[in-house]
Design a protein around this motif. Structure first.
Motif, PDB file in Angstrom:
ATOM      1  N   GLN A  94      -8.603  10.380 -14.499  1.00 16.53           N
ATOM      2  CA  GLN A  94      -9.445   9.381 -13.826  1.00 16.53           C
ATOM      3  C   GLN A  94      -8.884   8.094 -14.232  1.00 16.53           C
ATOM      4  OE1 GLN A  94     -13.666   9.242 -14.937  1.00 16.53           O
ATOM      5  NE2 GLN A  94     -13.747  11.447 -15.719  1.00 16.53           N
ATOM      6  N   PRO A  95      -8.247   7.583 -15.359  1.00 18.01           N
ATOM      7  CA  PRO A  95      -7.426   6.384 -15.541  1.00 18.01           C
ATOM      8  C   PRO A  95      -6.175   6.296 -14.459  1.00 18.01           C
ATOM      9  CG  PRO A  95      -7.740   7.514 -17.559  1.00 18.01           C
ATOM     10  CD  PRO A  95      -7.984   8.492 -16.587  1.00 18.01           C
ATOM     11  N   ALA A  96      -5.658   7.362 -14.259  1.00 10.57           N
ATOM     12  CA  ALA A  96      -4.417   7.340 -13.091  1.00 10.57           C
ATOM     13  C   ALA A  96      -4.987   6.759 -11.946  1.00 10.57           C
ATOM     14  CB  ALA A  96      -3.721   8.693 -13.062  1.00 10.57           C
ATOM     15  N   LEU A  97      -6.306   7.611 -11.400  1.00 12.53           N
ATOM     16  CA  LEU A  97      -6.920   7.548 -10.272  1.00 12.53           C
ATOM     17  C   LEU A  97      -7.416   5.703 -10.088  1.00 12.53           C
ATOM     18  CD1 LEU A  97      -8.904   9.434  -8.040  1.00 12.53           C
ATOM     19  CD2 LEU A  97      -9.817   7.099  -8.457  1.00 12.53           C
ATOM     20  N   SER A  98      -7.817   5.276 -11.235  1.00 14.76           N
ATOM     21  CA  SER A  98      -8.369   3.904 -11.248  1.00 14.76           C
ATOM     22  C   SER A  98      -7.559   2.914 -11.207  1.00 14.76           C
ATOM     23  CB  SER A  98      -9.130   3.529 -12.749  1.00 14.76           C
ATOM     24  OG  SER A  98     -10.298   4.381 -12.666  1.00 14.76           O
ATOM     25  N   SER A 118     -17.693   9.684  -5.920  1.00 14.08           N
ATOM     26  CA  SER A 118     -17.508   9.534  -7.565  1.00 14.08           C
ATOM     27  C   SER A 118     -15.882   9.724  -7.917  1.00 14.08           C
ATOM     28  CB  SER A 118     -18.051  10.924  -8.164  1.00 14.08           C
ATOM     29  OG  SER A 118     -17.469  11.175  -9.312  1.00 14.08           O
ATOM     30  N   ILE A 119     -15.674   8.810  -8.720  1.00 10.63           N
ATOM     31  CA  ILE A 119     -14.103   8.683  -9.206  1.00 10.63           C
ATOM     32  C   ILE A 119     -13.973  10.099  -9.943  1.00 10.63           C
ATOM     33  CG2 ILE A 119     -12.618   7.821 -10.884  1.00 10.63           C
ATOM     34  CD1 ILE A 119     -13.472   4.908 -10.017  1.00 10.63           C
ATOM     35  N   THR A 120     -14.822  10.396 -10.755  1.00  5.51           N
ATOM     36  CA  THR A 120     -14.751  11.634 -11.454  1.00  5.51           C
ATOM     37  C   THR A 120     -14.617  12.818 -10.526  1.00  5.51           C
ATOM     38  OG1 THR A 120     -16.146  11.111 -13.336  1.00  5.51           O
ATOM     39  CG2 THR A 120     -15.755  13.101 -12.990  1.00  5.51           C
ATOM     40  N   ALA A 121     -15.234  13.189  -9.554  1.00  3.32           N
ATOM     41  CA  ALA A 121     -14.828  14.118  -8.774  1.00  3.32           C
ATOM     42  C   ALA A 121     -13.645  14.041  -7.729  1.00  3.32           C
ATOM     43  CB  ALA A 121     -15.981  14.198  -7.718  1.00  3.32           C
ATOM     44  N   ALA A 122     -13.295  12.756  -7.627  1.00  2.00           N
ATOM     45  CA  ALA A 122     -12.045  12.443  -6.650  1.00  2.00           C
ATOM     46  C   ALA A 122     -10.721  12.838  -7.929  1.00  2.00           C
ATOM     47  CB  ALA A 122     -11.861  10.863  -6.329  1.00  2.00           C
ATOM     48  N   ALA A 123     -10.633  12.322  -8.783  1.00  2.00           N
ATOM     49  CA  ALA A 123      -9.761  12.715  -9.818  1.00  2.00           C
ATOM     50  C   ALA A 123      -9.512  14.226  -9.936  1.00  2.00           C
ATOM     51  CB  ALA A 123      -9.912  12.024 -11.253  1.00  2.00           C
ATOM     52  N   MET A 142       1.018  -1.114   0.117  1.00  2.00           N
ATOM     53  CA  MET A 142       0.107  -0.163   0.064  1.00  2.00           C
ATOM     54  C   MET A 142       0.717   1.253  -0.065  1.00  2.00           C
ATOM     55  SD  MET A 142      -3.222  -0.854   2.568  1.00  2.00           S
ATOM     56  CE  MET A 142      -2.146  -1.495   3.834  1.00  2.00           C
ATOM     57  N   THR A 143       0.626   2.327  -0.691  1.00  2.00           N
ATOM     58  CA  THR A 143       1.028   3.572  -0.781  1.00  2.00           C
ATOM     59  C   THR A 143       0.271   4.660  -0.426  1.00  2.00           C
ATOM     60  OG1 THR A 143       0.659   4.042  -2.888  1.00  2.00           O
ATOM     61  CG2 THR A 143       2.565   2.667  -2.802  1.00  2.00           C
ATOM     62  N   HIS A 144       0.913   5.698  -0.041  1.00  2.00           N
ATOM     63  CA  HIS A 144      -0.041   6.929   0.393  1.00  2.00           C
ATOM     64  C   HIS A 144      -1.039   7.306  -0.809  1.00  2.00           C
ATOM     65  CE1 HIS A 144      -0.706  11.332   0.745  1.00  2.00           C
ATOM     66  NE2 HIS A 144      -1.404  10.825   1.809  1.00  2.00           N
ATOM     67  N   PRO A 145      -0.715   7.525  -1.951  1.00  2.00           N
ATOM     68  CA  PRO A 145      -1.325   7.778  -3.250  1.00  2.00           C
ATOM     69  C   PRO A 145      -2.466   6.876  -3.384  1.00  2.00           C
ATOM     70  CG  PRO A 145       0.937   8.058  -3.777  1.00  2.00           C
ATOM     71  CD  PRO A 145       0.939   7.563  -2.473  1.00  2.00           C
ATOM     72  N   GLU A 146      -2.366   5.710  -3.061  1.00  2.00           N
ATOM     73  CA  GLU A 146      -3.530   4.606  -3.206  1.00  2.00           C
ATOM     74  C   GLU A 146      -4.426   4.764  -1.979  1.00  2.00           C
ATOM     75  OE1 GLU A 146      -0.327   1.318  -5.219  1.00  2.00           O
ATOM     76  OE2 GLU A 146      -1.373   0.813  -3.208  1.00  2.00           O
ATOM     77  N   ILE A 147      -3.903   4.593  -0.825  1.00  8.36           N
ATOM     78  CA  ILE A 147      -4.878   5.195   0.097  1.00  8.36           C
ATOM     79  C   ILE A 147      -5.668   6.404   0.107  1.00  8.36           C
ATOM     80  CG2 ILE A 147      -4.938   5.357   2.907  1.00  8.36           C
ATOM     81  CD1 ILE A 147      -4.599   2.672   1.907  1.00  8.36           C
ATOM     82  N   GLU A 148      -5.066   7.518  -0.215  1.00  5.40           N
ATOM     83  CA  GLU A 148      -5.402   8.706  -0.535  1.00  5.40           C
ATOM     84  C   GLU A 148      -6.624   8.716  -1.565  1.00  5.40           C
ATOM     85  OE1 GLU A 148      -3.910  13.310  -0.904  1.00  5.40           O
ATOM     86  OE2 GLU A 148      -3.008  11.761  -2.387  1.00  5.40           O
ATOM     87  N   ALA A 149      -6.353   7.894  -2.700  1.00  7.03           N
ATOM     88  CA  ALA A 149      -7.412   7.807  -3.850  1.00  7.03           C
ATOM     89  C   ALA A 149      -8.578   7.070  -3.162  1.00  7.03           C
ATOM     90  CB  ALA A 149      -6.671   7.107  -5.047  1.00  7.03           C
ATOM     91  N   PHE A 150      -8.267   6.136  -2.475  1.00  4.38           N
ATOM     92  CA  PHE A 150      -9.668   5.399  -2.064  1.00  4.38           C
ATOM     93  C   PHE A 150     -10.314   6.194  -0.976  1.00  4.38           C
ATOM     94  CE2 PHE A 150     -11.006   2.723   1.676  1.00  4.38           C
ATOM     95  CZ  PHE A 150     -12.178   2.099   1.052  1.00  4.38           C
ATOM     96  N   LEU A 151      -9.694   6.885  -0.233  1.00  5.21           N
ATOM     97  CA  LEU A 151     -10.624   7.752   0.922  1.00  5.21           C
ATOM     98  C   LEU A 151     -11.137   8.928   0.350  1.00  5.21           C
ATOM     99  CD1 LEU A 151      -8.142   7.672   3.946  1.00  5.21           C
ATOM    100  CD2 LEU A 151     -10.359   6.568   3.847  1.00  5.21           C
ATOM    101  N   THR A 152     -10.379   9.338  -0.823  1.00  2.00           N
ATOM    102  CA  THR A 152     -11.099  10.592  -1.617  1.00  2.00           C
ATOM    103  C   THR A 152     -12.498  10.242  -2.357  1.00  2.00           C
ATOM    104  OG1 THR A 152      -8.979  11.691  -1.608  1.00  2.00           O
ATOM    105  CG2 THR A 152     -10.538  12.540  -3.297  1.00  2.00           C
ATOM    106  N   VAL A 153     -12.221   9.029  -2.942  1.00  4.05           N
ATOM    107  CA  VAL A 153     -13.502   8.423  -3.849  1.00  4.05           C
ATOM    108  C   VAL A 153     -14.699   8.217  -2.830  1.00  4.05           C
ATOM    109  CG1 VAL A 153     -14.328   6.534  -4.985  1.00  4.05           C
ATOM    110  CG2 VAL A 153     -11.958   7.521  -5.806  1.00  4.05           C
ATOM    111  N   ILE A 154     -14.565   7.764  -1.703  1.00  3.08           N
ATOM    112  CA  ILE A 154     -15.716   7.276  -0.754  1.00  3.08           C
ATOM    113  C   ILE A 154     -16.019   8.723  -0.295  1.00  3.08           C
ATOM    114  CG2 ILE A 154     -14.727   5.107  -0.575  1.00  3.08           C
ATOM    115  CD1 ILE A 154     -13.987   5.856   2.609  1.00  3.08           C
ATOM    116  N   ARG A 155     -15.247   9.618   0.017  1.00  2.00           N
ATOM    117  CA  ARG A 155     -15.500  10.827   0.653  1.00  2.00           C
ATOM    118  C   ARG A 155     -16.636  11.677  -0.475  1.00  2.00           C
ATOM    119  NH1 ARG A 155     -13.265  15.726   0.549  1.00  2.00           N
ATOM    120  NH2 ARG A 155     -11.166  14.775   0.230  1.00  2.00           N
ATOM    121  N   LEU A 156     -16.267  11.813  -1.826  1.00  2.00           N
ATOM    122  CA  LEU A 156     -16.894  12.163  -2.581  1.00  2.00           C
ATOM    123  C   LEU A 156     -17.946  11.579  -3.367  1.00  2.00           C
ATOM    124  CD1 LEU A 156     -13.970  14.385  -4.214  1.00  2.00           C
ATOM    125  CD2 LEU A 156     -15.685  14.854  -2.467  1.00  2.00           C
TER     126      LEU A 156
END
Length: 294
Positions: free
Chosen positions: A29-33, A17-22, A1-15
């Motif tokens: 969006q592909p980078a976040l996915s 939407s993958i679009t809003a999180a990216a 696990m890396t910080h960018p991966e954890i940050e991506a997951f938490l941002t997606v569930i907070r917002l």
């Protein structure tokens, strides 16, 4: 696990939407996915259900269970990052008597930090006995107390002295100069200022029980403002309280001894922070007419 991966997951569930999180993370969006995919691959289970044409995401049961784990992981990561800054800021730990802290110290703290921006300040309200222990143990760099005693490894230095005066509600209609025998103990708000003052109180009032006994400064103002009470207190405190309506200062015949405030220093080597702070403190105390610097 890396910080960018954890940050991506938490941002997606907070917002939601993958679009809003990216967009918030300033990545595509592909980078976040890809970050989410790598995280799920390492964990060995899916965190999110993704369906074509659906703008929002839905947590799997495993994803719901992983949320607090991810939050703890992020918190630990942030704490580990703060360690890198420990050597960049100097820290000054102070343990200060409550009445001094409440009525004299705020402008001192502000000036010290403005003049010494490399320092970080930590201040706690403490009684004198606790402050001695904190300074002796190196948990406080400087202490300010009223109850002098000897403790090995601690230097006790007089800082200033001040008179004890009477402040009362104007509704009590007390004369300008008051003898202790004219005071009704049942209308007293009493605080434990210092041992000599306690002995004075016992001499004049014996075992009489005050209306209220407190050891917290904010409560003092509330009680004196609310009802027709009186209180014997240090002049520096009285000067601040008299800015409130309905209170009056009186001289005392046979008053308590003057209060002496001391500062405490340990014998361990430091970076000079305590002396810098004392320089700022003395400059402020010189402007206080009610005090006599020692």
């Amino acid at each position: 696990m890396t910080h960018p991966e954890i940050e991506a997951f938490l941002t997606v569930i907070r917002l939601g939407s993958i679009t809003a999180a990216a967009k918030q993370l300033y990545i595509t969006q592909p980078a976040l996915s890809r970050r989410l995919y790598h995280l799920e691959e390492e964990l060995g289970y899916l965190l999110l259900r993704r369906q074509k044409g659906q703008r929002t995401v839905e947590l799997t049961e495993e994803g719901k269970a992983f949320v607090p784990v991810a939050e703890n992981w992020q918190r630990l990561w942030q704490e580990s990052r703060r360690i890198a800054h420990l050597g960049q800021a100097k820290r000054l730990n102070l343990a200060v008597l409550g009445s001094v802290n409440s009525y004299l110290m705020s402008p001192v703290y502000r000036d010290f930090l403005r003049e010494n921006p490399a320092f970080r300040l930590s201040v706690t309200d403490q009684h004198s006995s606790a402050t001695y222990e904190l300074v002796a143990n190196g948990e406080a760099d400087l202490g300010i107390i009223s109850d002098e005693r000897y403790l090995k490894g601690v230097r006790t230095v007089p800082l200033f002295r001040e008179k004890m005066v009477l402040v009362a509600k104007t509704a009590l209609d007390l004369p300008e100069t008051v003898h202790p025998q004219q005071l009704d103990p049942s209308l007293e708000v009493r605080l434990p200022w210092f041992p000599e003052c306690d002995r004075w109180h016992e001499y004049w009032f014996g075992a009489a029980i005050p209306h209220v006994y407190i050891d917290q400064m904010p409560l003092l103002e509330d009680f004196l403002q609310a009802e027709a009470y009186w209180c014997v207190l240090p002049e520096s405190v009285a000067c601040r309280l008299l800015k409130k309506e309905g209170l009056r200062r009186h001289r005392l015949q046979s008053p308590p001894p003057e209060r002496i405030i001391y500062y405490l220093l340990g014998h361990r080597e430091d970076d000079g922070a305590a002396e810098l702070f004392l320089k700022t403190l003395r400059r402020h105390l010189e402007k206080e007419e009610a005090l006599q610097l020692l």
